[in-house]
Design a protein around this motif. Sequence first.
Motif, PDB file in Angstrom:
ATOM      1  N   ALA A   1       0.829  -1.207   0.000  1.00  0.00           N
ATOM      2  CA  ALA A   1       0.000   0.000   0.000  1.00  0.00           C
ATOM      3  C   ALA A   1       0.862   1.255   0.000  1.00  0.00           C
ATOM      4  O   ALA A   1       0.556   2.245  -0.684  1.00  0.00           O
ATOM      5  N   PHE A   2       1.978   1.228   0.743  1.00  0.00           N
ATOM      6  CA  PHE A   2       2.857   2.396   0.821  1.00  0.00           C
ATOM      7  C   PHE A   2       3.495   2.695  -0.532  1.00  0.00           C
ATOM      8  O   PHE A   2       3.467   3.839  -1.011  1.00  0.00           O
ATOM      9  N   TYR A   3       4.081   1.700  -1.153  1.00  0.00           N
ATOM     10  CA  TYR A   3       4.752   1.916  -2.435  1.00  0.00           C
ATOM     11  C   TYR A   3       3.765   2.294  -3.536  1.00  0.00           C
ATOM     12  O   TYR A   3       4.085   3.109  -4.414  1.00  0.00           O
ATOM     13  N   ALA A   4       2.569   1.719  -3.500  1.00  0.00           N
ATOM     14  CA  ALA A   4       1.560   2.055  -4.515  1.00  0.00           C
ATOM     15  C   ALA A   4       1.151   3.516  -4.402  1.00  0.00           C
ATOM     16  O   ALA A   4       1.078   4.237  -5.401  1.00  0.00           O
ATOM     17  N   LEU A   5       0.902   3.968  -3.167  1.00  0.00           N
ATOM     18  CA  LEU A   5       0.438   5.344  -2.950  1.00  0.00           C
ATOM     19  C   LEU A   5       1.526   6.367  -3.254  1.00  0.00           C
ATOM     20  O   LEU A   5       1.339   7.279  -4.073  1.00  0.00           O
ATOM     21  N   THR A   6       2.669   6.222  -2.617  1.00  0.00           N
ATOM     22  CA  THR A   6       3.737   7.218  -2.785  1.00  0.00           C
ATOM     23  C   THR A   6       4.385   7.122  -4.166  1.00  0.00           C
ATOM     24  O   THR A   6       4.789   8.134  -4.735  1.00  0.00           O
ATOM     25  N   GLY A   7       4.483   5.906  -4.700  1.00  0.00           N
ATOM     26  CA  GLY A   7       5.050   5.746  -6.037  1.00  0.00           C
ATOM     27  C   GLY A   7       4.160   6.354  -7.106  1.00  0.00           C
ATOM     28  O   GLY A   7       4.643   6.963  -8.064  1.00  0.00           O
ATOM     29  N   PHE A   8       2.844   6.199  -6.936  1.00  0.00           N
ATOM     30  CA  PHE A   8       1.911   6.781  -7.896  1.00  0.00           C
ATOM     31  C   PHE A   8       2.003   8.302  -7.863  1.00  0.00           C
ATOM     32  O   PHE A   8       1.956   8.959  -8.902  1.00  0.00           O
ATOM     33  N   HIS A   9       2.156   8.852  -6.657  1.00  0.00           N
ATOM     34  CA  HIS A   9       2.311  10.309  -6.562  1.00  0.00           C
ATOM     35  C   HIS A   9       3.619  10.751  -7.206  1.00  0.00           C
ATOM     36  O   HIS A   9       3.669  11.763  -7.913  1.00  0.00           O
TER      37      HIS A   9
END
Length: 207
Positions: A142-150
């Motif tokens: 969840a962390f990598y998906a959220l921050t990576g998408f940003h």
Amino acid sequence: MADTMAAETAAHSDHSEEHHTSTGISNEKLAMWVFLGSECLLFGGLISTYMFNKGRIGPNDIGPNDVFDIPFTSVSSFVLLMSSLTMVFAVSAVAKGDLRGNRIWLAATAALGATFVAGQVYEFTAFYSEGLGFTTNLFGSAFYALTGFHGAHVTIGIIMLMSLFVMSMRGNLGPERAETVEIIGLYWHFVDVVWIVIFTIVYLFPQ
């Protein structure tokens, strides 16, 4: 008489090129607002997913308190927020016909955004070396998906800014196209505001 008719023709031509909607803003700006509205829904879903999964960590799993470096991320966040200020200066400069100033502020905004992305890449590398990968646990995913998408959105914004810089260098970005810079500015301010929300939820309240 000829000069008057030419001026009227030019004014009519300029007016005909302004494609305003019933809201009083141009089609291009309205399209950007609609796009940003859809992005709000997308980031809302990602943030909700993160909040649902951030606590689902096993007793021996790596969690946010094990990897987060708040001072480093705070400095990186400050750099990104300062880029909103330089973006405002870029819009103001092109509206005033200060093309050199516009190029300087566009380049500064892109540089600040690139610094933020570089910091995020460093952060991801450090987290991975400490054992937190995308598939380590639900928190990591969840962390990598959220921050990576940003981060991907910031990268797209940098490409937009550099495109405007090249247009300005070629003499294709004068005061008559100030709205183009303003529209890109709306996108840039959006990714900055979204990061404030992400930073608060993810880093300041990890548990």
